[in-house]
Design an enzyme around this catalytic site. Structure first.
Site, PDB file in Angstrom:
ATOM      1  N   ILE A  48      38.581  44.634  39.845  1.00 17.51           N
ATOM      2  CA  ILE A  48      38.702  43.649  40.829  1.00 17.51           C
ATOM      3  C   ILE A  48      39.695  43.518  41.130  1.00 17.51           C
ATOM      4  O   ILE A  48      40.574  43.654  41.252  1.00 17.51           O
ATOM      5  CB  ILE A  48      38.749  41.970  40.230  1.00 17.51           C
ATOM      6  CG1 ILE A  48      37.174  41.525  39.365  1.00 17.51           C
ATOM      7  CG2 ILE A  48      39.177  40.890  41.316  1.00 17.51           C
ATOM      8  CD1 ILE A  48      37.524  40.315  38.830  1.00 17.51           C
ATOM      9  N   PHE A  57      27.643  55.201  34.679  1.00 19.90           N
ATOM     10  CA  PHE A  57      28.642  54.484  35.424  1.00 19.90           C
ATOM     11  C   PHE A  57      28.666  52.547  35.555  1.00 19.90           C
ATOM     12  O   PHE A  57      27.627  52.548  36.277  1.00 19.90           O
ATOM     13  CB  PHE A  57      28.910  54.763  36.518  1.00 19.90           C
ATOM     14  CG  PHE A  57      30.227  54.419  36.996  1.00 19.90           C
ATOM     15  CD1 PHE A  57      31.617  54.466  37.045  1.00 19.90           C
ATOM     16  CD2 PHE A  57      30.141  53.739  38.686  1.00 19.90           C
ATOM     17  CE1 PHE A  57      32.450  54.179  37.241  1.00 19.90           C
ATOM     18  CE2 PHE A  57      31.627  53.309  39.288  1.00 19.90           C
ATOM     19  CZ  PHE A  57      32.200  53.642  38.311  1.00 19.90           C
ATOM     20  N   VAL A  89      34.850  46.047  35.196  1.00 22.84           N
ATOM     21  CA  VAL A  89      35.205  44.968  35.826  1.00 22.84           C
ATOM     22  C   VAL A  89      35.711  45.351  36.151  1.00 22.84           C
ATOM     23  O   VAL A  89      37.502  44.969  35.832  1.00 22.84           O
ATOM     24  CB  VAL A  89      34.537  44.091  35.436  1.00 22.84           C
ATOM     25  CG1 VAL A  89      34.751  42.656  36.684  1.00 22.84           C
ATOM     26  CG2 VAL A  89      33.198  43.655  34.977  1.00 22.84           C
ATOM     27  N   GLU A 142      45.881  43.538  45.046  1.00 24.71           N
ATOM     28  CA  GLU A 142      46.846  43.361  46.181  1.00 24.71           C
ATOM     29  C   GLU A 142      47.217  44.746  46.742  1.00 24.71           C
ATOM     30  O   GLU A 142      47.525  44.728  47.936  1.00 24.71           O
ATOM     31  CB  GLU A 142      48.286  42.784  46.430  1.00 24.71           C
ATOM     32  CG  GLU A 142      48.144  40.987  46.101  1.00 24.71           C
ATOM     33  CD  GLU A 142      48.948  39.962  46.390  1.00 24.71           C
ATOM     34  OE1 GLU A 142      50.743  40.459  46.557  1.00 24.71           O
ATOM     35  OE2 GLU A 142      49.305  38.784  45.381  1.00 24.71           O
ATOM     36  N   THR A 143      47.336  45.672  45.656  1.00 23.88           N
ATOM     37  CA  THR A 143      47.612  47.164  46.377  1.00 23.88           C
ATOM     38  C   THR A 143      46.106  48.113  46.064  1.00 23.88           C
ATOM     39  O   THR A 143      45.538  47.492  45.546  1.00 23.88           O
ATOM     40  CB  THR A 143      48.760  47.375  45.426  1.00 23.88           C
ATOM     41  OG1 THR A 143      48.013  48.234  43.747  1.00 23.88           O
ATOM     42  CG2 THR A 143      49.679  46.680  45.039  1.00 23.88           C
ATOM     43  N   TRP A 197      39.396  43.892  30.013  1.00 25.64           N
ATOM     44  CA  TRP A 197      40.081  43.485  31.306  1.00 25.64           C
ATOM     45  C   TRP A 197      38.915  42.825  31.724  1.00 25.64           C
ATOM     46  O   TRP A 197      37.600  43.122  31.620  1.00 25.64           O
ATOM     47  CB  TRP A 197      40.232  44.469  32.622  1.00 25.64           C
ATOM     48  CG  TRP A 197      42.041  44.402  32.219  1.00 25.64           C
ATOM     49  CD1 TRP A 197      42.797  44.629  31.517  1.00 25.64           C
ATOM     50  CD2 TRP A 197      42.476  44.066  33.263  1.00 25.64           C
ATOM     51  NE1 TRP A 197      43.296  45.599  32.097  1.00 25.64           N
ATOM     52  CE2 TRP A 197      44.121  45.120  33.290  1.00 25.64           C
ATOM     53  CE3 TRP A 197      42.178  43.145  34.229  1.00 25.64           C
ATOM     54  CZ2 TRP A 197      44.897  43.662  33.993  1.00 25.64           C
ATOM     55  CZ3 TRP A 197      44.088  42.504  35.664  1.00 25.64           C
ATOM     56  CH2 TRP A 197      45.012  43.007  34.652  1.00 25.64           C
ATOM     57  N   HIS A 221      45.821  49.605  43.538  1.00 23.78           N
ATOM     58  CA  HIS A 221      45.493  50.447  42.102  1.00 23.78           C
ATOM     59  C   HIS A 221      43.942  50.399  41.288  1.00 23.78           C
ATOM     60  O   HIS A 221      43.351  51.205  40.722  1.00 23.78           O
ATOM     61  CB  HIS A 221      46.210  49.121  41.668  1.00 23.78           C
ATOM     62  CG  HIS A 221      46.376  49.560  40.457  1.00 23.78           C
ATOM     63  ND1 HIS A 221      47.189  50.510  39.450  1.00 23.78           N
ATOM     64  CD2 HIS A 221      45.703  49.420  38.506  1.00 23.78           C
ATOM     65  CE1 HIS A 221      47.339  50.602  38.411  1.00 23.78           C
ATOM     66  NE2 HIS A 221      46.717  49.531  37.523  1.00 23.78           N
TER      67      HIS A 221
HETATM   68  N1  LIG Z   1      42.684  45.411  37.144  1.00 23.99           N
HETATM   69  C1  LIG Z   1      41.950  45.918  36.024  1.00 23.99           C
HETATM   70  C2  LIG Z   1      42.610  46.872  35.244  1.00 23.99           C
HETATM   71  N2  LIG Z   1      43.652  47.443  35.285  1.00 23.99           N
HETATM   72  C3  LIG Z   1      44.098  47.652  33.462  1.00 23.99           C
HETATM   73  C4  LIG Z   1      43.567  49.745  33.081  1.00 23.99           C
HETATM   74  O1  LIG Z   1      41.522  49.468  33.361  1.00 23.99           O
HETATM   75  C5  LIG Z   1      44.602  50.527  32.573  1.00 23.99           C
HETATM   76  O2  LIG Z   1      43.789  49.316  31.043  1.00 23.99           O
HETATM   77  C6  LIG Z   1      45.870  50.359  32.746  1.00 23.99           C
HETATM   78  O3  LIG Z   1      46.256  50.900  34.461  1.00 23.99           O
HETATM   79  C7  LIG Z   1      46.347  51.131  31.474  1.00 23.99           C
HETATM   80  O4  LIG Z   1      46.199  52.424  31.228  1.00 23.99           O
HETATM   81  N3  LIG Z   1      41.064  47.502  34.225  1.00 23.99           N
HETATM   82  C8  LIG Z   1      40.137  46.501  34.467  1.00 23.99           C
HETATM   83  O5  LIG Z   1      39.325  47.104  33.871  1.00 23.99           O
HETATM   84  N4  LIG Z   1      40.157  45.612  35.346  1.00 23.99           N
HETATM   85  C9  LIG Z   1      41.215  45.741  36.620  1.00 23.99           C
HETATM   86  O6  LIG Z   1      40.795  44.907  36.869  1.00 23.99           O
HETATM   87  C1  LIG Z   2      43.286  46.455  39.327  1.00 25.78           C
HETATM   88  C2  LIG Z   2      44.523  46.033  38.481  1.00 25.78           C
HETATM   89  O1  LIG Z   2      44.961  46.693  37.869  1.00 25.78           O
HETATM   90  C3  LIG Z   2      44.656  44.810  39.070  1.00 25.78           C
HETATM   91  O2  LIG Z   2      45.410  44.880  38.029  1.00 25.78           O
HETATM   92  C4  LIG Z   2      45.989  45.751  40.293  1.00 25.78           C
HETATM   93  O3  LIG Z   2      46.581  44.212  41.024  1.00 25.78           O
HETATM   94  P1  LIG Z   2      47.829  44.226  42.312  1.00 25.78           P
HETATM   95  O4  LIG Z   2      47.031  45.663  43.138  1.00 25.78           O
HETATM   96  O5  LIG Z   2      47.277  43.164  42.456  1.00 25.78           O
HETATM   97  O6  LIG Z   2      48.878  45.093  41.065  1.00 25.78           O
END
Ligand SMILES: Nc1c(NC[C@H](O)[C@H](O)[C@H](O)CO)[nH]c(=O)[nH]c1=O
Ligand SMILES: CC(=O)[C@@H](O)COP(=O)(O)O
Length: 167
Positions: free
Chosen positions: A91, A122, A89, A94-95, A31, A97
């Protein structure tokens, strides 16, 4: 203190241990790969600069930062690997997550480090936007990949000193 105009990767490199016989694993999230590749380059080059042999640096990619914990465990449980560096990384979206990923990985690599008694670094950026990420991946605030590598080297050194009774 604000990080504005400050290179956050300023660190002392005095007294680093000989790492020519140490083996490193670097786990890299796919990602935001335009940033994680810069983190990897920084970490890899820093390890080489301070004495690691190319043959002693292995790399594994994971889909996203959440998977860094699992990959770190797979590397850490290998007896021949002295330290693991987890690079990602995440980022802000919107939520919330991103918060769940960040906390899970921070706790996850801590747990792996303690379970296998070796440094698991880390190296995950948690920026609000891509600009903040690039600033910390070879931009105005240095490269957190360099910092992660130096941290791994320093922790190997400290571990050796404690184990040898030098401290
Ligand atoms: N949004 C980002 C993610 N999202 C994916 C998760 O890390 C993971 O692969 C998924 O939830 C499946 O388990 N990952 C990043 O490294 N950076 C992001 O901004
Ligand atoms: C941090 C993430 O996984 C990202 O894709 C989530 O984005 P969102 O909070 O807008 O669903």
């Amino acid at each position: 203190m604000s990080s504005a105009d400050k290179n956050l990767s300023v660190f002392t490199t005095e007294g680093l241990p000989d790492i020519s016989n140490k083996k490193f694993a670097i786990a890299v999230a796919e990602w935001n790969s335009e940033v994680t590749e810069k983190l990897f380059e920084g970490a890899y080059q820093t390890l080489i600069t301070y004495g690691a042999l190319p043959a002693n640096i292995v790399r594994g990619n994971v889909p996203g930062s959440f998977e860094l914990t699992m990959a770190s465990q797979w590397f850490a449980q290998r007896a021949d690997i002295d330290a693991v560096i987890a690079l990602g990384v995440v980022i802000q979206g919107e939520t919330k997550h991103n918060d769940y990923i960040n906390h899970a990985v921070a706790q996850g690599v801590t747990n792996v480090s303690l379970k296998y008694d070796k440094p698991v670094i880390f190296g995950v950026l948690t920026p609000n936007n891509m600009e903040q990420a690039l600033d910390r991946a070879g931009g105005v605030h240095g490269n957190k990949g360099d910092e992660a590598a130096i941290t791994a080297i320093k922790m190997i050194g400290l571990k050796g000193q404690v184990a040898n009774g030098q401290l």
